[in-house]
Design a protein around this motif. Structure first.
Motif, PDB file in Angstrom:
ATOM      1  N   ILE A 255      21.226   4.206 -18.291  1.00 45.34           N
ATOM      2  CA  ILE A 255      21.763   5.424 -18.889  1.00 45.34           C
ATOM      3  C   ILE A 255      20.914   5.776 -20.102  1.00 45.34           C
ATOM      4  CG2 ILE A 255      23.763   6.489 -19.993  1.00 45.34           C
ATOM      5  CD1 ILE A 255      25.530   4.649 -18.359  1.00 45.34           C
ATOM      6  N   LYS A 256      20.473   7.007 -20.146  1.00 43.15           N
ATOM      7  CA  LYS A 256      19.621   7.462 -21.245  1.00 43.15           C
ATOM      8  C   LYS A 256      20.359   7.334 -22.571  1.00 43.15           C
ATOM      9  CE  LYS A 256      18.657  11.803 -22.204  1.00 43.15           C
ATOM     10  NZ  LYS A 256      18.127  13.179 -22.134  1.00 43.15           N
ATOM     11  N   ARG A 319      15.263   5.109 -24.263  1.00 42.04           N
ATOM     12  CA  ARG A 319      15.277   6.127 -25.320  1.00 42.04           C
ATOM     13  C   ARG A 319      15.252   7.540 -24.777  1.00 42.04           C
ATOM     14  NH1 ARG A 319      10.170   3.576 -28.203  1.00 42.04           N
ATOM     15  NH2 ARG A 319       9.705   3.439 -25.968  1.00 42.04           N
ATOM     16  N   ASN A 320      14.472   7.767 -23.742  1.00 38.81           N
ATOM     17  CA  ASN A 320      14.353   9.125 -23.213  1.00 38.81           C
ATOM     18  C   ASN A 320      14.097   9.058 -21.720  1.00 38.81           C
ATOM     19  OD1 ASN A 320      11.478   8.676 -22.927  1.00 38.81           O
ATOM     20  ND2 ASN A 320      11.337   9.002 -25.140  1.00 38.81           N
ATOM     21  N   SER A 346      17.910   6.841 -13.606  1.00 37.51           N
ATOM     22  CA  SER A 346      19.092   7.173 -14.388  1.00 37.51           C
ATOM     23  C   SER A 346      20.322   7.181 -13.491  1.00 37.51           C
ATOM     24  CB  SER A 346      18.923   8.547 -15.048  1.00 37.51           C
ATOM     25  OG  SER A 346      20.111   8.933 -15.716  1.00 37.51           O
ATOM     26  N   ALA A 347      21.441   6.808 -14.070  1.00 36.68           N
ATOM     27  CA  ALA A 347      22.712   6.813 -13.331  1.00 36.68           C
ATOM     28  C   ALA A 347      23.812   7.233 -14.289  1.00 36.68           C
ATOM     29  CB  ALA A 347      22.996   5.445 -12.736  1.00 36.68           C
ATOM     30  N   PHE A 373      18.938  17.562 -18.397  1.00 36.60           N
ATOM     31  CA  PHE A 373      18.684  16.352 -17.613  1.00 36.60           C
ATOM     32  C   PHE A 373      19.799  16.144 -16.597  1.00 36.60           C
ATOM     33  CE2 PHE A 373      18.806  11.575 -17.432  1.00 36.60           C
ATOM     34  CZ  PHE A 373      17.716  11.480 -16.583  1.00 36.60           C
ATOM     35  N   ASN A 374      19.407  15.892 -15.342  1.00 36.58           N
ATOM     36  CA  ASN A 374      20.399  15.814 -14.259  1.00 36.58           C
ATOM     37  C   ASN A 374      21.069  14.465 -14.135  1.00 36.58           C
ATOM     38  OD1 ASN A 374      18.370  14.231 -13.225  1.00 36.58           O
ATOM     39  ND2 ASN A 374      17.892  15.561 -11.509  1.00 36.58           N
ATOM     40  N   GLY A 375      20.756  13.513 -15.026  1.00 46.05           N
ATOM     41  CA  GLY A 375      21.403  12.207 -14.966  1.00 46.05           C
ATOM     42  C   GLY A 375      20.861  11.301 -13.896  1.00 46.05           C
TER      43      GLY A 375
END
Length: 652
Positions: A255-256, A319-320, A346-347, A373-375
């Motif tokens: 997770i960002k 971080r990003n 990413s989730a 950001f679409n996750g």
């Protein structure tokens, strides 16, 4: 005599009969009879013979008896004697820790064991002698089974060794189990308790032969009615370079903005000496990790089992979005190294989109947004709206999120609405954007726009069409008089045919010219281009005007070519000012143009187009201002004198 049979006879006064008695003679009646000539009768005497014979002893007709370990043993000493037995004795023909009962015909042994095996003898003694019988007792017991490993280089061999009584064995198939005792496979036995392990490419390299090997042997002796097969096992400790188990995931999630982990399970015997995390071409050695012994899941010989291994967890701060990329983990021990690639994705729920523009209409509102950001998963966008005086939201899914715009239809004219947007993926929904308050257009506003179009824009478009028709008909004289180029082409911009501003000189009403031009510049946002003709003195719009000198000295250095004229173009938004030109009498008697605008605050910038490409003999002085100039141009259309060319351009 015996049974009236004469055994011996004599005429002497005495008779002695001597013989060796035998068992049939036992209890026979022997009669001695006399007969005399003087007497009329005979005399006889009968005796019964009792023979003292040695006893007869029998324990069993089968001289070897087998009994399973743990059972009770009873031996019976069966003897015969025709007179009293002096004593009876059982004895074992080797030392035994417990004395045997010598007086009983029965020998009882409770829960016999292997120490009770051997030869047993029963001896009976009477007056005539002694007799004995011997029997061999075999104590049957299941075998003890051991497995011996042999490394033959090209293959491995396991031998199942059994030791029991009887020593005839039956072997079953072998079992291969993991260190965690999960069954991997069955392997056939050749009937002698031997197993051959061939080197299998791709499996042996990952020391999948490691684990427990179990054989089963039986001599048909069971204890307490249990299974007669006895197992033996061997733990094969294969070694080699480390390998990553099949249960690892090449795709892992984080997770960002939060701490994440890269996790791998592996098997290494011996233990690893170091590890490396490779990010692209960069190598990172990190101390922020945990390494512990772990029961890991692996696929061994096409069977998923648990094996003894290790788990490596590498902590990282996400971080990003750039941290969601590929990583390579490299493990090494003294036999070699192995690599494993992980794609970190990413989730999470998507981030909140951003509303860029809302364009209201009478019954419809067009919403433009920008996705965030679409996750890590495909996201869908939803628009919610409600009237300001209503508490319940209406929601519409965006039909094509890739367009980044959609509209809300069926709205009430002249009504205030609240609009917000959010997005959603398989993990959940984002937060809502800030609510935007808009008001749909009323029917009156729509009528006013139509009126403005008919009054101001339509005449201008008609004039353009007429001028273009004149051009097509070959009527070029009018165009040549209002342009510095004799055959200058029309300029088209954004679908509107914008010609040289001198065309307004052909209109009867100068005010109508200015209104039409401003309507185009302001309402249609269409740039208007002006060409400065040195032979004309015109007013552009309402406040911008210019004039040029009608006479000047010929300068052949500043000739304007018809195909490549050097234009000076000024770009104005809604600014107002005055443009004037004059001829200054310098040493070379060159003409120049002075442009001046009255200051008027606005958000547009003024540009002189073409000034950066001007020739060395052209100079523009912005500090001068000439309000007017008398047009005394008398030259003919065929005059070949070079003309000073400039163009004003109105653009936003």
């Amino acid at each position: 005599m015996v049974h009236n049979q004469t055994l011996e006879e004599k005429t002497t006064a005495s008779l002695v009969y001597s013989f060796v008695p035998k068992q049939p003679d036992h209890l026979q009646n022997y009669t001695c009879a006399t007969k005399s000539d003087l007497a009329q009768y005979s005399m006889e005497r009968t005796v019964q013979l009792f023979i003292y014979m040695p006893p007869k002893v029998l324990i069993s007709l089968n001289k070897t008896l087998g009994i399973a370990k743990g059972e009770d043993l009873t031996l019976f000493c069966n003897y015969s004697s025709n007179h009293e037995v002096k004593y009876l004795k059982w004895d074992k023909m080797f030392q035994h820790k417990n004395p045997l009962d010598e007086r009983s015909k029965y020998l009882n042994i409770k829960s016999i064991n292997r120490q009770h095996a051997g030869k047993y003898r029963c001896t009976v003694t009477n007056l005539a002698g002694r007799a004995s019988d011997i029997v061999t007792i075999q104590v049957y017991y299941p075998p003890t089974v051991n497995v011996i490993f042999e490394d033959r280089g090209s293959y491995k061999q396991l031998n199942c060794l059994a030791n029991g009584l009887p020593d005839r064995y039956i072997f079953t198939r072998w079992e291969h189990r993991s260190d965690c005792y999960d069954l991997i496979r069955y392997l056939p036995d050749d009937g002698s308790g031997r197993l051959i392990l061939a080197n299998t490419k791709g499996e042996t390299d990952r020391h999948h032969d490691r684990g427990l090997y179990i054989c089963h042997a039986s001599n048909k002796v069971s204890l307490n009615s249990s299974n007669s097969f006895i197992r033996g096992e061997f733990s094969l400790k294969a070694q080699g370079k480390p390998y990553f188990v099949s249960s690892n995931n090449n795709t892992q999630y984080g997770i960002k903005g939060q701490d994440g982990n890269l996790t791998v399970d592996f098997v290494s015997f011996p233990e690893i000496t170091n590890f490396t995390v490779i990010d692209g071409d960069m190598k990172h050695y990190t101390d922020n990790y945990t390494l512990e012994t772990w029961r890991v899941m692996d696929k061994v010989y096409n069977k998923t089992v648990m094996v003894n291994g290790s788990r490596l967890v590498i902590s990282m701060n996400i971080r990003n979005e750039n941290d969601f990329r590929s990583y390579t983990i490299k493990l090494s021990n003294r036999f070699g190294s192995a690599n494993f690639n992980i794609s970190l994705r990413s989730a999470s729920c998507p981030e909140t989109p951003e509303i860029m523009m809302i364009m209201p209409n009478e019954n419809k509102v067009t919403v433009h947004w920008r996705e965030s950001f679409n996750g890590g998963f495909p996201q869908s966008v939803f628009i919610q709206y409600r009237r300001r005086d209503v508490q319940y939201w209406n929601e519409i899914p965006v039909s094509d999120p890739g367009m980044h715009s959609d509209y809300i239809d069926g709205l009430t004219p002249g009504t205030e609405y609240l609009i917000r947007v959010y997005s959603k993926n398989i993990k959940g929904a984002s937060n809502f954007t800030d609510m935007k308050l808009i008001r749909t257009e009323s029917a009156e506003d729509s009528d006013n726009e139509t009126l403005v179009f008919l009054v101001f824009v339509a005449p201008f478009l008609i004039a353009i069409g007429v001028l273009y028709w004149q051009y097509k008909m070959g009527n070029l004289r009018a165009l040549e008089r209002i342009s510095c180029f004799k055959r200058q082409q029309f300029i088209y911009q954004v679908g509107v045919g914008a010609v040289e501003n001198n065309v307004y000189e052909m209109q009867n009403n100068a005010d109508q010219q200015a209104v039409a031009q401003n309507a185009v510049a302001q309402n249609l946002d269409v740039p208007v281009y002006s060409s400065i003709d040195r032979r004309a003195n015109l007013t552009i719009g309402q406040t911008v005007s210019y004039s040029t000198t009608p006479k000047r000295k010929r300068n052949y250095l500043e000739k304007c070519q018809e195909n490549t004229g050097n234009d000076i173009v000024a770009s104005v938004g809604e600014a107002s000012g005055t443009v004037s030109s004059a001829t200054k009498k310098g040493p070379d008697r060159l003409s120049y143009i002075e442009v001046s605008f009255e200051p008027k605050p606005n958000e547009y910038k003024f540009h002189i187009h073409g000034s950066e490409n001007r020739t060395n003999y052209v100079d523009i002085d912005f500090s001068k201002n000439i309000s007017s100039y008398v047009d005394s141009h008398t030259e003919s259309d065929d005059d070949s004198t070079p003309q000073a060319c400039a163009m004003l351009k109105y653009e936003e």
